[in-house]
Design a protein around this motif. Structure first.
Motif, PDB file in Angstrom:
ATOM      1  N   GLU A 281     -27.716  98.690  48.918  1.00  0.00           N
ATOM      2  CA  GLU A 281     -27.292  99.012  50.284  1.00  0.00           C
ATOM      3  C   GLU A 281     -28.394  99.724  51.051  1.00  0.00           C
ATOM      4  OE1 GLU A 281     -23.754 101.302  49.967  1.00  0.00           O
ATOM      5  OE2 GLU A 281     -22.550  99.641  49.165  1.00  0.00           O
ATOM      6  N   ASN A 282     -29.227 100.466  50.333  1.00  0.00           N
ATOM      7  CA  ASN A 282     -30.361 101.149  50.960  1.00  0.00           C
ATOM      8  C   ASN A 282     -31.661 100.366  50.806  1.00  0.00           C
ATOM      9  OD1 ASN A 282     -29.468 103.939  52.001  1.00  0.00           O
ATOM     10  ND2 ASN A 282     -28.497 103.818  49.993  1.00  0.00           N
ATOM     11  N   ARG A 283     -31.524  99.070  50.544  1.00  0.00           N
ATOM     12  CA  ARG A 283     -32.635  98.119  50.529  1.00  0.00           C
ATOM     13  C   ARG A 283     -33.650  98.377  49.420  1.00  0.00           C
ATOM     14  NH1 ARG A 283     -33.704  96.784  56.994  1.00  0.00           N
ATOM     15  NH2 ARG A 283     -31.521  96.881  57.601  1.00  0.00           N
ATOM     16  N   PHE A 284     -33.185  98.922  48.302  1.00  0.00           N
ATOM     17  CA  PHE A 284     -34.032  99.068  47.126  1.00  0.00           C
ATOM     18  C   PHE A 284     -33.634  98.000  46.117  1.00  0.00           C
ATOM     19  CE2 PHE A 284     -34.811 103.262  48.853  1.00  0.00           C
ATOM     20  CZ  PHE A 284     -36.111 103.544  48.460  1.00  0.00           C
ATOM     21  N   TYR A 285     -34.411  96.942  46.046  1.00  0.00           N
ATOM     22  CA  TYR A 285     -34.150  95.888  45.074  1.00  0.00           C
ATOM     23  C   TYR A 285     -35.369  94.979  44.985  1.00  0.00           C
ATOM     24  CZ  TYR A 285     -33.032  93.232  49.335  1.00  0.00           C
ATOM     25  OH  TYR A 285     -33.080  92.640  50.579  1.00  0.00           O
ATOM     26  N   PHE A 286     -35.443  94.236  43.905  1.00  0.00           N
ATOM     27  CA  PHE A 286     -36.503  93.245  43.707  1.00  0.00           C
ATOM     28  C   PHE A 286     -35.940  91.889  44.119  1.00  0.00           C
ATOM     29  CE2 PHE A 286     -38.611  90.173  40.742  1.00  0.00           C
ATOM     30  CZ  PHE A 286     -39.880  90.270  41.271  1.00  0.00           C
ATOM     31  N   ASP A 287     -36.572  91.248  45.109  1.00  0.00           N
ATOM     32  CA  ASP A 287     -35.971  90.021  45.655  1.00  0.00           C
ATOM     33  C   ASP A 287     -36.600  88.730  45.114  1.00  0.00           C
ATOM     34  OD1 ASP A 287     -38.359  89.857  46.994  1.00  0.00           O
ATOM     35  OD2 ASP A 287     -37.467  89.453  48.953  1.00  0.00           O
ATOM     36  N   PHE A 288     -37.373  88.843  44.035  1.00  0.00           N
ATOM     37  CA  PHE A 288     -37.906  87.668  43.327  1.00  0.00           C
ATOM     38  C   PHE A 288     -38.774  86.780  44.232  1.00  0.00           C
ATOM     39  CE2 PHE A 288     -34.186  88.995  40.986  1.00  0.00           C
ATOM     40  CZ  PHE A 288     -34.582  88.889  39.666  1.00  0.00           C
ATOM     41  N   SER A 289     -39.508  87.406  45.141  1.00  0.00           N
ATOM     42  CA  SER A 289     -40.371  86.653  46.044  1.00  0.00           C
ATOM     43  C   SER A 289     -41.753  86.479  45.425  1.00  0.00           C
ATOM     44  CB  SER A 289     -40.501  87.379  47.395  1.00  0.00           C
ATOM     45  OG  SER A 289     -41.509  86.786  48.187  1.00  0.00           O
ATOM     46  N   ALA A 290     -42.110  85.224  45.122  1.00  0.00           N
ATOM     47  CA  ALA A 290     -43.447  84.948  44.580  1.00  0.00           C
ATOM     48  C   ALA A 290     -44.523  85.284  45.603  1.00  0.00           C
ATOM     49  CB  ALA A 290     -43.550  83.477  44.169  1.00  0.00           C
ATOM     50  N   THR A 291     -44.185  85.133  46.888  1.00  0.00           N
ATOM     51  CA  THR A 291     -45.152  85.431  47.945  1.00  0.00           C
ATOM     52  C   THR A 291     -45.623  86.872  47.866  1.00  0.00           C
ATOM     53  OG1 THR A 291     -44.277  83.783  49.481  1.00  0.00           O
ATOM     54  CG2 THR A 291     -45.477  85.631  50.429  1.00  0.00           C
ATOM     55  N   TYR A 292     -44.686  87.802  47.811  1.00  0.00           N
ATOM     56  CA  TYR A 292     -45.076  89.207  47.861  1.00  0.00           C
ATOM     57  C   TYR A 292     -45.578  89.738  46.527  1.00  0.00           C
ATOM     58  CZ  TYR A 292     -43.870  89.459  52.661  1.00  0.00           C
ATOM     59  OH  TYR A 292     -43.876  89.242  54.006  1.00  0.00           O
ATOM     60  N   VAL A 293     -45.240  89.090  45.441  1.00  0.00           N
ATOM     61  CA  VAL A 293     -45.898  89.414  44.178  1.00  0.00           C
ATOM     62  C   VAL A 293     -47.380  89.045  44.298  1.00  0.00           C
ATOM     63  CG1 VAL A 293     -46.051  88.859  41.725  1.00  0.00           C
ATOM     64  CG2 VAL A 293     -43.809  89.197  42.771  1.00  0.00           C
ATOM     65  N   GLY A 294     -47.650  87.874  44.883  1.00  0.00           N
ATOM     66  CA  GLY A 294     -49.037  87.464  45.103  1.00  0.00           C
ATOM     67  C   GLY A 294     -49.760  88.364  46.081  1.00  0.00           C
ATOM     68  N   VAL A 295     -49.083  88.739  47.170  1.00  0.00           N
ATOM     69  CA  VAL A 295     -49.690  89.654  48.141  1.00  0.00           C
ATOM     70  C   VAL A 295     -50.024  90.988  47.478  1.00  0.00           C
ATOM     71  CG1 VAL A 295     -49.263  90.986  50.249  1.00  0.00           C
ATOM     72  CG2 VAL A 295     -48.607  88.581  50.148  1.00  0.00           C
ATOM     73  N   GLY A 296     -49.129  91.449  46.595  1.00  0.00           N
ATOM     74  CA  GLY A 296     -49.381  92.700  45.884  1.00  0.00           C
ATOM     75  C   GLY A 296     -50.592  92.634  44.984  1.00  0.00           C
ATOM     76  N   MET A 297     -50.899  91.441  44.463  1.00  0.00           N
ATOM     77  CA  MET A 297     -52.088  91.278  43.621  1.00  0.00           C
ATOM     78  C   MET A 297     -53.368  91.307  44.444  1.00  0.00           C
ATOM     79  SD  MET A 297     -50.791  88.349  40.928  1.00  0.00           S
ATOM     80  CE  MET A 297     -52.327  88.398  39.985  1.00  0.00           C
ATOM     81  N   ILE A 298     -53.272  90.995  45.728  1.00  0.00           N
ATOM     82  CA  ILE A 298     -54.449  90.973  46.593  1.00  0.00           C
ATOM     83  C   ILE A 298     -54.651  92.309  47.301  1.00  0.00           C
ATOM     84  CG2 ILE A 298     -55.427  89.943  48.680  1.00  0.00           C
ATOM     85  CD1 ILE A 298     -54.375  87.288  47.825  1.00  0.00           C
ATOM     86  N   CYS A 299     -53.561  92.929  47.762  1.00  0.00           N
ATOM     87  CA  CYS A 299     -53.673  94.200  48.468  1.00  0.00           C
ATOM     88  C   CYS A 299     -54.119  95.308  47.523  1.00  0.00           C
ATOM     89  CB  CYS A 299     -52.332  94.573  49.106  1.00  0.00           C
ATOM     90  SG  CYS A 299     -51.939  93.633  50.588  1.00  0.00           S
TER      91      CYS A 299
END
Length: 753
Positions: A281-299
């Motif tokens: 409800e407070n927007r804390f969750y893992f949404d299984f997005s491959a896009t942002y896992v990849g972005v996290g590897m670059i940032c």
């Protein structure tokens, strides 16, 4: 992206620490094992210090016309569409856009190399694939996809729409609204996107040859392309493409699989309550997005940590406390999306952090630009070459040879200054007449004022970016929002005028420097390394040090072309063609999103376009002041505005070994409005890369960007078929939803009755 800002590197951008010989040899052996070279072959090569251009001395440089091939632009068009979808999706979800230059260069090399190899075996190859043609492709692709960001589809342009205006009770009258339409968007982009190209043309020799500015991003891209065309680099590129393709396929198929479970609101893996329903409800969750896992590897790691810190501070602490004041600080009867309620605190406190960070860095980079420029003017020696730290005579000779070759080629195909001046004047005159027809609220004299000041701002931005790799284009855009919006006034469509002026200013200045780079620093040059090794180090550091980016600007392209012996004319033409393609492709891709997803731009939807509301509310603040803010919101805004400045000051005066652990205010601001789900995805990406580096750092450095790009590209391109399915009315067959025990019992009781 593992490095952080080092202020000394700005003052002494070219005097970087040389790599010790013994360590360099060991690192070389480690990296080259990835390509299967024997130890003897590597050791022989390490012993020989050789310049980059010496490797290509027997390769004839094609004329500038020959660098502009049909196959190059066909590949650029295809890749431009691919990357436009990726950038557009990121634009409309979180607004976090990593550098995609390595993907553009890598895929461009792979496609053309495969094609030419096939023709060569068939005996039909008439023109070999060169690094100059590779540079043209990379430039064209990045210019094309860059319009998806600088066009404002996730910020100022979409902020004009009725969808975003309805989220506010102020300035939502008809004179402050302009809904998207393909015709006027394409026309607007064609008018404003080319002006910046002509404004910086006269600067190319001054910035690249006379002042020898480093332009870290352009330098890194040049090393990447140079390395591709060496035998060793080609081997690694082939393996990198294979890794990219593997994770591209996985990401695409994962997106396809998830689609089957999303037939309703709140359905699917993206709504999985990873940490429990209360956290969800407070927007804390893992949404299984491959896009942002990849972005996290670059940032960079600090960006991802900053996002998480901002998430915890806002959604974990502040918003629950403010919601407890409901009925006192704001009315209980307001809808969750009303800016007079909790949503107002989320949006305006986020804006205050963004403005505090932007203003601090504006004055910081401006002061460094003035100091650097005055130093250059006092000590300018046209015969000097790029200073290199701790160079042996052999290395200095190699560097001198490189500079001689590059300078000769760079000055051979000059672009007449009259073309730049006349082009700027003609386009400015046309846009001054046409822009007020597109935006009635934007008077012609507003446009003239912008065009008078824009070249000076573009020069400052280009020079500052050359020293520091920091771009202030978005800050200039916000400045235009406030000044033109206030000038037009509340009763004369000042909100729309401010947003339109932001678009004009950003498109001009962004061409002179990287767009929306929030976290950058000068990238160390390792001139004593083999080009292959240098490219791995450069592109890894470059990608890891770029937080938000859109495209290499023209001066950056000239720097890349300078280092790959690509003609300035071919660089300019490829920028023109790439920009023209982007002015058509980006609006069409945005239109596909706009028509396919009915909840586009709505908070909590799949594509909330957060910066559209942020930019619109900046314009509202500019014309109405602070009267529309809820109770105590202004006080909190002052606190966070000052806090952003203080945090930046502390970060800059703290030694680098400690400063790298201090979070960045701009990154902290993004989850204040959106929530933490994408920050958790990105932290997972960081964790994957961190573990990979601990296990095998050389392999992680070489293949990490390719894996990340594959994850981003696969999930991003899935947007195309999902949009087509949505337009065709095809709905997923399953809704996977997660309910609490009590809610589930009620549903069971209802169904059994």
């Amino acid at each position: 992206m593992g490095t952080t800002r080092d202020e000394d590197s700005i003052e002494n951008g070219h005097n970087q620490e040389a790599v010790a010989g013994h360590e360099r040899e060991e690192e070389t052996l480690h990296r080259r094992k990835l390509m299967g070279d024997s130890k003897d072959e590597v050791e022989d090569e390490v012993k020989e210090i050789q310049s980059i251009e010496m490797i290509f001395k027997d390769t004839k440089v094609p004329s500038w016309q020959s660098q502009l091939t049909v196959r190059a632009f066909v590949v650029s068009f295809v890749l431009g569409i691919l990357f436009t979808f990726i950038v557009m999706k990121l634009n409309l979800t979180s607004g976090i856009i990593p550098s995609l230059n390595v993907s553009a260069g890598l895929l461009g090399f792979f496609f053309v190399k495969t094609w030419t190899k096939f023709l060569d075996k068939s005996g039909l190859l008439k023109q070999p694939f060169t690094r100059q043609e590779n540079t043209v492709i990379q430039t064209c692709v990045v210019a094309t996809s860059g319009i998806a960001f600088s066009g404002g589809f996730g910020s100022y342009l979409f902020g004009m729409s009725e969808i975003i205006a309805n989220q506010s009770t102020t300035a939502n009258d008809s004179q402050n609204i302009k809904n998207p339409s393909l015709s006027w968007i394409i026309g607007f982009l064609f008018i404003v996107s080319f002006l910046g190209l002509f404004s910086v043309l006269p600067l190319r020799k001054i910035m690249v040859i006379d002042y020898k500015l480093i332009y870290p991003s352009g330098t890194a891209t040049a090393h990447l392309i140079n390395s591709f065309h060496t035998p060793q680099g080609a081997k690694l590129a082939k393996k990198q493409v294979k890794a990219l393709g593997k994770f591209f396929s996985f990401s695409f198929l994962w997106g396809f699989f998830q689609w089957f479970f999303t037939s309703g609101d709140g359905c699917g893996f993206a709504s999985f309550p990873t940490f429990g329903l209360k956290a969800y409800e407070n927007r804390f969750y893992f949404d299984f997005s491959a896009t942002y896992v990849g972005v996290g590897m670059i940032c960079p790691y600090i960006i991802n940590i900053s996002l998480l810190v901002g998430s915890i501070l806002s959604w974990g602490i502040m918003w629950p406390l403010i919601e407890n004041r409901k009925g006192d600080w704001y009315s209980k009867d307001l809808s969750p999306s009303s800016l007079h309620g909790i949503q107002g605190y989320r949006v305006f406190i986020s804006i205050s952090l963004i403005l505090g960070d932007g203003i601090y860095n504006f004055f910081k980079v401006l002061s460094r630009t003035i100091v650097g420029l005055s130093h250059q003017l006092r000590n300018k020696d046209p015969n000097s070459i790029l200073p290199l730290a701790d160079k042996t005579s052999a290395e200095a000779k190699a560097a001198s040879f490189d500079d001689q070759c590059r300078t000769e080629m760079f000055l051979r195909d000059q672009i007449p200054s009259w073309l730049a001046v006349s082009g700027y004047v003609i386009i400015a005159a046309i846009s001054t007449a046409v822009l007020p027809q597109i935006f009635k609220q934007l008077e012609w004299y507003y446009v003239i004022v912008i065009y008078i000041f824009a070249p000076a701002l573009a020069f400052c931005n280009a020079y500052g970016c050359g020293l520091t790799d920091w771009s202030l284009a978005s800050t200039y855009g916000k400045l235009a929002i406030f000044t033109i919006g206030a000038w037009a006034g509340k009763d004369n469509g000042g909100v729309l005028a401010g947003l339109a002026a932001c678009g004009v200013m950003m498109n001009i200045v962004a061409t002179a420097s990287d767009l929306m780079q929030v976290f950058n620093n000068s990238i160390p040059i390792f001139p004593s390394l083999h080009p292959f090794e240098a490219s791995v180090l450069h592109i890894h550091k470059c990608l890891r040090d770029q937080f938000l980016t859109k495209r290499l600007p023209l001066i950056q392209d000239f720097k890349t072309g300078y280092m790959t012996l690509a003609s300035p004319r071919s660089m300019f033409v490829s920028q023109i063609i790439g920009t023209a393609m982007g002015c058509v492709i980006s609006p069409c891709v945005f239109w596909l999103f706009y028509k396919a997803f009915d909840d586009l731009g709505i908070p909590g939807s799949e594509y909330p376009a957060p910066f559209a509301l942020v930019y619109r509310n900046m314009a509202i603040l500019g014309v109405e002041g602070f009267s529309s803010l809820p109770k105590n919101c202004l006080t909190l805004c002052y606190i966070f505005f000052a806090g952003a400045i203080v945090i930046n000051m502390i970060k800059d005066v703290t030694p680098n070994k400690y400063a790298k652990y201090i979070p960045l205010p701009m990154a902290m601001a993004i989850p204040f409005y959106l929530g933490s789900y994408f920050a958790i995805d990105m932290c997972v990406g960081s964790l994957i890369l961190f573990v990979w580096e601990k296990i095998n750092k050389a392999k992680a450095d070489a293949f990490g960007p390719a894996v990340a790009s594959g994850l981003i590209c696969g999930d991003g391109i899935w947007t195309l078929p999902s949009s087509i399915l949505a337009l065709a009315g095809v709905k997923p067959p399953i809704c996977m939803k997660f309910l609490s025990k009590n809610t589930n019992n009620k549903v069971d009781a209802f169904l059994s009755s």
